[in-house]
Enzyme design. Structure first.
Site, PDB file in Angstrom:
ATOM      1  N   ASN A 275      -7.229  -2.393   7.684  1.00  0.00           N
ATOM      2  CA  ASN A 275      -8.421  -2.684   6.898  1.00  0.00           C
ATOM      3  C   ASN A 275      -8.080  -2.545   5.432  1.00  0.00           C
ATOM      4  O   ASN A 275      -8.195  -1.466   4.862  1.00  0.00           O
ATOM      5  CB  ASN A 275      -9.567  -1.736   7.274  1.00  0.00           C
ATOM      6  CG  ASN A 275     -10.704  -1.816   6.280  1.00  0.00           C
ATOM      7  OD1 ASN A 275     -10.867  -2.819   5.594  1.00  0.00           O
ATOM      8  ND2 ASN A 275     -11.477  -0.754   6.185  1.00  0.00           N
TER       9      ASN A 275
ATOM     10  N   CYS B 209      -3.259   3.759   3.682  1.00  0.00           N
ATOM     11  CA  CYS B 209      -4.067   2.652   3.158  1.00  0.00           C
ATOM     12  C   CYS B 209      -4.197   2.737   1.631  1.00  0.00           C
ATOM     13  O   CYS B 209      -3.236   2.493   0.921  1.00  0.00           O
ATOM     14  CB  CYS B 209      -5.424   2.619   3.858  1.00  0.00           C
ATOM     15  SG  CYS B 209      -6.148   0.967   3.895  1.00  0.00           S
ATOM     16  N   LEU B 210      -5.366   3.081   1.101  1.00  0.00           N
ATOM     17  CA  LEU B 210      -5.510   3.216  -0.347  1.00  0.00           C
ATOM     18  C   LEU B 210      -4.562   4.288  -0.866  1.00  0.00           C
ATOM     19  O   LEU B 210      -3.981   4.156  -1.955  1.00  0.00           O
ATOM     20  CB  LEU B 210      -6.961   3.550  -0.712  1.00  0.00           C
ATOM     21  CG  LEU B 210      -7.292   3.672  -2.202  1.00  0.00           C
ATOM     22  CD1 LEU B 210      -6.958   2.394  -2.953  1.00  0.00           C
ATOM     23  CD2 LEU B 210      -8.771   4.026  -2.391  1.00  0.00           C
TER      24      LEU B 210
ATOM     25  N   GLY C 279      -9.601   4.353   1.529  1.00  0.00           N
ATOM     26  CA  GLY C 279     -10.804   4.219   0.724  1.00  0.00           C
ATOM     27  C   GLY C 279     -11.012   2.782   0.278  1.00  0.00           C
ATOM     28  O   GLY C 279     -10.167   1.918   0.500  1.00  0.00           O
TER      29      GLY C 279
ATOM     30  N   SER D   8     -13.875   2.676   3.801  1.00  0.00           N
ATOM     31  CA  SER D   8     -13.062   1.632   3.182  1.00  0.00           C
ATOM     32  C   SER D   8     -13.796   0.300   3.104  1.00  0.00           C
ATOM     33  O   SER D   8     -13.404  -0.585   2.332  1.00  0.00           O
ATOM     34  CB  SER D   8     -11.752   1.445   3.955  1.00  0.00           C
ATOM     35  OG  SER D   8     -10.943   2.598   3.890  1.00  0.00           O
TER      36      SER D   8
ATOM     37  N   GLU E 103      -4.572   6.510  12.813  1.00  0.00           N
ATOM     38  CA  GLU E 103      -5.632   7.297  13.459  1.00  0.00           C
ATOM     39  C   GLU E 103      -6.673   6.417  14.142  1.00  0.00           C
ATOM     40  O   GLU E 103      -7.721   6.900  14.569  1.00  0.00           O
ATOM     41  CB  GLU E 103      -6.333   8.169  12.405  1.00  0.00           C
ATOM     42  CG  GLU E 103      -7.414   7.476  11.595  1.00  0.00           C
ATOM     43  CD  GLU E 103      -6.920   6.372  10.662  1.00  0.00           C
ATOM     44  OE1 GLU E 103      -7.748   5.542  10.254  1.00  0.00           O
ATOM     45  OE2 GLU E 103      -5.714   6.351  10.342  1.00  0.00           O
TER      46      GLU E 103
ATOM     47  N   GLY F 271      -7.800  -4.988   1.539  1.00  0.00           N
ATOM     48  CA  GLY F 271      -7.847  -6.235   0.793  1.00  0.00           C
ATOM     49  C   GLY F 271      -6.847  -6.266  -0.341  1.00  0.00           C
ATOM     50  O   GLY F 271      -6.747  -7.261  -1.065  1.00  0.00           O
ATOM     51  N   PHE F 272      -6.103  -5.154  -0.514  1.00  0.00           N
ATOM     52  CA  PHE F 272      -5.053  -5.063  -1.526  1.00  0.00           C
ATOM     53  C   PHE F 272      -3.743  -4.684  -0.837  1.00  0.00           C
ATOM     54  O   PHE F 272      -3.749  -4.111   0.249  1.00  0.00           O
ATOM     55  CB  PHE F 272      -5.404  -4.023  -2.591  1.00  0.00           C
ATOM     56  CG  PHE F 272      -6.554  -4.422  -3.472  1.00  0.00           C
ATOM     57  CD1 PHE F 272      -6.333  -4.967  -4.727  1.00  0.00           C
ATOM     58  CD2 PHE F 272      -7.863  -4.262  -3.045  1.00  0.00           C
ATOM     59  CE1 PHE F 272      -7.387  -5.342  -5.538  1.00  0.00           C
ATOM     60  CE2 PHE F 272      -8.933  -4.634  -3.844  1.00  0.00           C
ATOM     61  CZ  PHE F 272      -8.695  -5.178  -5.101  1.00  0.00           C
TER      62      PHE F 272
ATOM     63  N   HIS G 175      -3.609   1.988   9.826  1.00  0.00           N
ATOM     64  CA  HIS G 175      -4.345   3.186  10.243  1.00  0.00           C
ATOM     65  C   HIS G 175      -3.808   3.755  11.558  1.00  0.00           C
ATOM     66  O   HIS G 175      -4.218   3.329  12.645  1.00  0.00           O
ATOM     67  CB  HIS G 175      -5.827   2.862  10.389  1.00  0.00           C
ATOM     68  CG  HIS G 175      -6.519   2.689   9.082  1.00  0.00           C
ATOM     69  ND1 HIS G 175      -7.032   3.742   8.370  1.00  0.00           N
ATOM     70  CD2 HIS G 175      -6.747   1.586   8.338  1.00  0.00           C
ATOM     71  CE1 HIS G 175      -7.571   3.299   7.245  1.00  0.00           C
ATOM     72  NE2 HIS G 175      -7.408   1.988   7.200  1.00  0.00           N
TER      73      HIS G 175
ATOM     74  N   GLY H 183     -12.115  -0.478  -2.510  1.00  0.00           N
ATOM     75  CA  GLY H 183     -11.936  -0.940  -3.875  1.00  0.00           C
ATOM     76  C   GLY H 183     -10.499  -1.126  -4.303  1.00  0.00           C
ATOM     77  O   GLY H 183      -9.549  -0.991  -3.532  1.00  0.00           O
TER      78      GLY H 183
ATOM     79  N   GLN I  48      -1.257   2.795  -1.453  1.00  0.00           N
ATOM     80  CA  GLN I  48      -1.228   2.007  -2.688  1.00  0.00           C
ATOM     81  C   GLN I  48      -1.143   2.916  -3.916  1.00  0.00           C
ATOM     82  O   GLN I  48      -0.444   2.603  -4.886  1.00  0.00           O
ATOM     83  CB  GLN I  48      -2.464   1.113  -2.753  1.00  0.00           C
ATOM     84  CG  GLN I  48      -2.532   0.088  -1.643  1.00  0.00           C
ATOM     85  CD  GLN I  48      -3.940  -0.456  -1.416  1.00  0.00           C
ATOM     86  OE1 GLN I  48      -4.846  -0.233  -2.227  1.00  0.00           O
ATOM     87  NE2 GLN I  48      -4.146  -1.157  -0.296  1.00  0.00           N
TER      88      GLN I  48
END
Length: 373
Positions: free
Chosen positions: A300, A258-259, A230, A52, A346, A302-303, A344, A232, A262
């Site tokens: 972790n 996380c990603l 992940g 990530s 985990e 940024g979006f 997260h 981006g 989203q």
């Protein structure tokens, strides 16, 4: 002990601000990426190898980095994923019985530029005030004009698709093939500890490349589906969004982290946005609205997803919120077998407050199998 003179280095931010430091080891050159910071006191090896973080220049707020070296088996992927490291004090000699190498050698073997002796408190304060932005770390301090020109050409994280840079190229398996549950995992930059947590709960996982179709995942005949973390911007991942939408429409057990969280939101018509700074650390407070309990979490990202759009969506409900800024940390579908979190569960080396989410996923799979039976 290494006391050779350190080569002068700098951090040049996109707005022209410069912070000075020294190069770690004998690596020279320049490295570009989005600068961000992590507040964790431990776990730098896990951070550096987390997919990530691909494409990011990592500032560590802990004053000492490298003091316990690195240990085989504690990495989250097969290589270092950060674009570069910025720290205050770099420890060249590890003092840990279980260390298998020094952090200096580890970064050198992965061709990762690192700079130390930086006033990281001042740098982090600047990022907090002005936001995450592109930057370059470099030992090429005599031609700042050239660095500025190259930095201006570095693409912004907003709109940047990076999952393809870290995803598996071919499907692979993880766990015991005789395990009671089969999971199809879409690899957007999956962490090894996610696979370990699923495997120890009786899952045999087939990990698929980021651009795999629903039919690809379905061919494994899984009991449940997982969308990974992940790097981006999630919006360009149209294939993954379509996969999530089809899984949900068919009411199959789905869990996203996380990603992946989203992607699930986007599949249900909820927009994402780039955060001013993002959340990165192992001490983020979250409230679970379903239980009323607080959780200390590792984060972790940024979006994030749009709270107002979740609240106005008839099919979704918010299950978790960040206690510092009220961003959405978890959602679930009201009528389908789907839930996700922005943090997260985990986390390695911790905290472990949210590992129950893996148990919840397994319970959802059990209930789904009973319905089918």
């Amino acid at each position: 002990m290494k006391y050779q003179a350190k080569k002068k280095a700098l951090i040049l931010l996109a707005d022209g601000t410069i912070f000075w430091g020294k190069a770690v080891g004998n690596l020279e050159g320049s490295s570009f990426g989005e600068v961000c910071f992590n507040t964790g006191m431990t776990g730098y090896q896990e951070i550096f190898t987390d997919p990530s973080y691909f494409g990011q220049l990592m500032v560590t707020t802990n004053a000492h980095i490298g003091n316990y070296g690195v240990k085989e088996g504690e990495e989250e992927s097969d290589s270092v994923k950060i674009a570069g490291l910025i720290c205050k004090n770099f420890s060249y000699t590890p003092s840990r019985d279980g260390a298998t190498d020094s952090l200096e050698n580890y970064l050198k073997n992965n061709d990762i530029l690192a700079i130390s002796d930086v006033d990281t408190r001042a740098l982090v304060s600047y990022i907090r005030e002005h936001g995450a932005m592109n930057a370059v770390i470099s030992t090429e301090v005599d031609d700042i004009a050239a660095l500025k020109e190259k930095l201006a050409q570095t693409p912004d994280m907003k709109g940047l698709e990076l999952a393809s840079k870290v995803s598996a190229k071919e499907p692979y398996f993880f766990g015991d093939e005789n395990a009671p549950y089969k999971i199809a995992a879409l690899d957007l930059g999956i962490k090894k500890n996610i696979l370990r947590n699923l495997a120890k709960r009786g899952c045999y996982i087939k990990v698929f490349p980021y651009n795999s179709s629903f039919e690809d995942l379905k061919s494994f005949e899984p009991d449940g589906y997982f969308l990974s973390n992940g790097p981006g911007d999630p919006e360009p991942l149209e294939s993954a969004i379509a996969v999530a939408r089809e899984i949900i429409e068919k009411d199959l057990p789905l869990f996203g982290i996380c990603l992946g969280h989203q992607i699930i939101a986007l599949s249900q018509g909820v927009a994402t946005f780039k955060m001013f700074n993002g959340h990165r650390g192992i001490n983020h407070p979250v409230i679970n609205h379903l239980t009323g309990k607080g959780e200390i979490t590792s984060q972790n990202h940024g979006f994030a997803i749009n709270r107002e759009e979740v609240e106005s969506n008839d099919d979704l409900e918010i299950t978790h919120s960040h206690l510092n800024d009220n961003t959405v940390m978890g959602i679930r579908h009201k009528t389908k077998n789907c839930f996700s979190v922005q943090y997260h569960p985990e986390a390695g080396p911790g905290p472990n407050d949210a590992t129950y989410l893996f148990d919840q996923f397994i319970e959802n799979i059990k209930q789904s199998k009973q319905v089918i039976a």
